[in-house]
Design a protein around this motif. Structure first.
Motif, PDB file in Angstrom:
ATOM      1  N   GLN A 186       0.833  -1.192   0.000  1.00 12.06           N
ATOM      2  CA  GLN A 186       0.000   0.000   0.000  1.00 12.06           C
ATOM      3  C   GLN A 186       0.876   1.253   0.000  1.00 12.06           C
ATOM      4  OE1 GLN A 186      -3.331  -0.143  -0.026  1.00 12.06           O
ATOM      5  NE2 GLN A 186      -3.876  -2.171   0.754  1.00 12.06           N
ATOM      6  N   TRP A 187       0.561   2.156  -0.929  1.00  9.35           N
ATOM      7  CA  TRP A 187       1.275   3.423  -1.057  1.00  9.35           C
ATOM      8  C   TRP A 187       0.283   4.579  -0.885  1.00  9.35           C
ATOM      9  CZ3 TRP A 187       6.565   3.953  -2.837  1.00  9.35           C
ATOM     10  CH2 TRP A 187       7.187   2.735  -3.154  1.00  9.35           C
ATOM     11  N   ALA A 188       0.719   5.647  -0.237  1.00 10.43           N
ATOM     12  CA  ALA A 188      -0.047   6.891  -0.194  1.00 10.43           C
ATOM     13  C   ALA A 188       0.496   7.793  -1.293  1.00 10.43           C
ATOM     14  CB  ALA A 188       0.080   7.563   1.168  1.00 10.43           C
ATOM     15  N   CYS A 189      -0.393   8.283  -2.155  1.00 11.08           N
ATOM     16  CA  CYS A 189       0.025   8.988  -3.369  1.00 11.08           C
ATOM     17  C   CYS A 189      -0.707  10.316  -3.525  1.00 11.08           C
ATOM     18  CB  CYS A 189      -0.259   8.133  -4.607  1.00 11.08           C
ATOM     19  SG  CYS A 189       0.381   6.443  -4.530  1.00 11.08           S
ATOM     20  N   VAL A 190       0.011  11.302  -4.074  1.00 19.70           N
ATOM     21  CA  VAL A 190      -0.569  12.601  -4.408  1.00 19.70           C
ATOM     22  C   VAL A 190      -0.019  13.040  -5.756  1.00 19.70           C
ATOM     23  CG1 VAL A 190      -0.914  15.000  -3.724  1.00 19.70           C
ATOM     24  CG2 VAL A 190      -0.659  13.263  -1.980  1.00 19.70           C
ATOM     25  N   SER A 191      -0.892  13.542  -6.627  1.00 17.54           N
ATOM     26  CA  SER A 191      -0.471  14.082  -7.911  1.00 17.54           C
ATOM     27  C   SER A 191      -0.582  15.596  -7.904  1.00 17.54           C
ATOM     28  CB  SER A 191      -1.325  13.510  -9.044  1.00 17.54           C
ATOM     29  OG  SER A 191      -1.149  12.109  -9.152  1.00 17.54           O
ATOM     30  N   ALA A 192       0.298  16.248  -8.654  1.00 15.10           N
ATOM     31  CA  ALA A 192       0.261  17.706  -8.758  1.00 15.10           C
ATOM     32  C   ALA A 192       0.774  18.123 -10.125  1.00 15.10           C
ATOM     33  CB  ALA A 192       1.091  18.355  -7.655  1.00 15.10           C
ATOM     34  N   GLY A 193       0.370  19.301 -10.563  1.00 17.58           N
ATOM     35  CA  GLY A 193       0.789  19.811 -11.864  1.00 17.58           C
ATOM     36  C   GLY A 193       1.124  21.287 -11.808  1.00 17.58           C
ATOM     37  N   GLU A 194       2.041  21.659 -10.931  1.00 18.48           N
ATOM     38  CA  GLU A 194       2.472  23.049 -10.827  1.00 18.48           C
ATOM     39  C   GLU A 194       3.341  23.429 -12.024  1.00 18.48           C
ATOM     40  OE1 GLU A 194       1.452  25.129  -8.296  1.00 18.48           O
ATOM     41  OE2 GLU A 194       0.193  23.430  -7.712  1.00 18.48           O
ATOM     42  N   LYS A 195       3.663  24.701 -12.117  1.00 16.63           N
ATOM     43  CA  LYS A 195       4.444  25.189 -13.254  1.00 16.63           C
ATOM     44  C   LYS A 195       5.822  24.548 -13.296  1.00 16.63           C
ATOM     45  CE  LYS A 195       6.090  29.452 -15.416  1.00 16.63           C
ATOM     46  NZ  LYS A 195       6.137  30.934 -15.318  1.00 16.63           N
ATOM     47  N   LEU A 196       6.453  24.410 -12.136  1.00 19.49           N
ATOM     48  CA  LEU A 196       7.781  23.828 -12.048  1.00 19.49           C
ATOM     49  C   LEU A 196       7.717  22.451 -11.407  1.00 19.49           C
ATOM     50  CD1 LEU A 196       9.851  26.889 -10.750  1.00 19.49           C
ATOM     51  CD2 LEU A 196       9.607  26.095 -13.122  1.00 19.49           C
ATOM     52  N   PHE A 197       8.606  21.570 -11.839  1.00 20.31           N
ATOM     53  CA  PHE A 197       8.689  20.229 -11.262  1.00 20.31           C
ATOM     54  C   PHE A 197       8.890  20.293  -9.758  1.00 20.31           C
ATOM     55  CE2 PHE A 197      11.683  16.984  -9.737  1.00 20.31           C
ATOM     56  CZ  PHE A 197      10.923  15.842  -9.915  1.00 20.31           C
ATOM     57  N   GLU A 198       9.832  21.134  -9.307  1.00 15.61           N
ATOM     58  CA  GLU A 198      10.124  21.227  -7.882  1.00 15.61           C
ATOM     59  C   GLU A 198       8.904  21.667  -7.086  1.00 15.61           C
ATOM     60  OE1 GLU A 198      13.854  21.671 -10.228  1.00 15.61           O
ATOM     61  OE2 GLU A 198      11.876  22.578 -10.322  1.00 15.61           O
ATOM     62  N   GLN A 199       8.079  22.530  -7.664  1.00 16.55           N
ATOM     63  CA  GLN A 199       6.874  22.977  -6.983  1.00 16.55           C
ATOM     64  C   GLN A 199       5.838  21.866  -6.901  1.00 16.55           C
ATOM     65  OE1 GLN A 199       6.002  26.383  -9.430  1.00 16.55           O
ATOM     66  NE2 GLN A 199       7.113  27.789  -8.088  1.00 16.55           N
TER      67      GLN A 199
END
Length: 262
Positions: free
Chosen positions: A97-110
Motif C-alpha cells: 500500500q502506497w499513499a500517493c498525491v499528484s500535482a501539476g504546478e508550473k515547475l517540477f520542484e513545486q
C-alpha cells in the motif's frame, strides 16, 4: 500556493536537531520554533516555494521523528558492474500500500513540494487514526510522459509503514489516494546531489545510455556539466527515489526506469 519539498521537510542535520529538539518531546520555546521555521523558509526559497507559518506543527513533528524511518525492502535481481563499480541494478519492489498525491504546478520542484506537503499532513495526524504514522524511505516521485508541460504528470508516493499495510489509515485530504501496487521491476542507478528537473533529466540520460537505449528527443549531452536552465526537457517516464535531506551535501538518490519504458 507552492510549498516546501519532500527533501526540505525530512529534518535538520544532526547538529541542528541536537540544538533545536531534545529527546523529551516538550513544547518548543517560541524562539526555537521561529528559528526552525526560518531555517525551512530559507531552504524552500531555493525551490521558489513558500512555507506558511501554519505548517510549524507538522514540521516540528517531522523533525522530532526524523530518525524514525523504515527502509523499503526490495529484492535485488541482478547487479551490473564495470571494473568493480556498480553501474545499475535490477530490482523488484515489493507489493503493498502506497499513499500517493499528484500535482501539476508550473515547475517540477513545486509539484513535488505541493504533493509532499499533503503527504506530510497525512503522516502528521491528519488521518483516521489521529496518530503520527512514521515515514518510509525512499519517497518516490514519478514523472510520466509530456515533460514539456509538466501538468498533472508528477506523482509523489511513500510506502506505508509495515504497521499500517494491512489496514491503511484513511487520509483527511481527498487529494491523497491509497493505492495497492503489485510488485514493480525497476532498473535503478544511484546518484548523489540535488534532484532538480535539470539534474534528473541528465541522470535519466546516463542510465538510458548504460542500458543501451537510444537518446530521447531533447535529451542533454552526457558529457560535461548538467544541462543549463532552459534546456529542453526529456519526454520520458521515470521515477526518482530520495533517501536523505538537503543538509547532506551529497545526498543519496536513485533513478528508476521501468523496462517497458525503454
Amino acid at each position: 500556493m507552492a510549498l516546501i519539498s519532500l527533501e526540505d521537510l525530512e529534518g535538520l542535520d544532526e547538529e541542528q536537531l541536537d540544538d533545536d529538539i531534545t529527546e523529551d518531546p516538550q513544547p518548543m520555546a517560541e524562539e526555537e520554533e521561529d528559528r526552525l521555521l526560518t531555517h525551512w523558509q530559507a531552504v524552500a526559497s531555493n525551490h521558489q516555494v513558500l512555507v506558511p507559518p501554519e505548517m510549524m506543527g507538522p514540521i516540528m513533528e517531522m523533525t522530532r521523528n526524523s530518525q524514525q524511518r523504515e527502509l523499503l525492502q526490495f529484492s535485488s535481481i541482478c547487479c551490473h558492474e564495470k571494473m568493480g563499480e556498480v553501474q545499475f541494478e535490477e530490482r523488484l519492489i515489493p507489493p503493498g500500500q502506497w499513499a500517493c498525491v499528484s500535482a501539476g504546478e508550473k515547475l517540477f520542484e513545486q509539484s513535488v513540494s505541493v504533493s509532499f506537503m499533503k503527504l506530510m499532513r497525512y503522516i502528521c495526524r491528519e488521518n483516521s487514526t489521529g496518530r503520527f504514522l512514521g515515514l518510509t524511505v525512499p519517497v518516490v516521485t514519478e514523472v510520466s510522459a509530456d515533460g514539456l508541460s509538466m501538468q498533472e504528470v508528477v506523482r509523489t508516493s511513500f510506502f506505508l509503514p509495515s504497521e499500517f499495510q494491512s489496514a491503511p489509515p484513511l487520509p483527511s485530504d481527498p487529494d491523497i489516494t491509497i493505492v495497492q501496487r503489485e510488485p514493480i521491476r525497476v532498473l535503478s542507478r544511484t546518484f548523489f546531489g540535488t534532484t532538480t528537473w535539470q539534474t534528473l533529466t541528465y541522470q535519466v540520460g546516463i542510465l538510458r545510455g548504460l542500458l543501451g537505449a537510444p537518446p530521447l528527443p531533447g535529451s542533454p549531452p552526457l558529457l560535461g556539466a548538467p544541462p543549463l536552465l532552459g534546456s529542453p526537457p526529456l519526454l520520458e517516464n521515470f521515477m526518482v527515489a530520495s533517501y536523505e535531506n538537503p543538509s547532506v551535501p551529497e545526498r543519496r538518490n536513485e533513478i528508476w526506469i521501468l523496462p517497458r519504458d525503454l
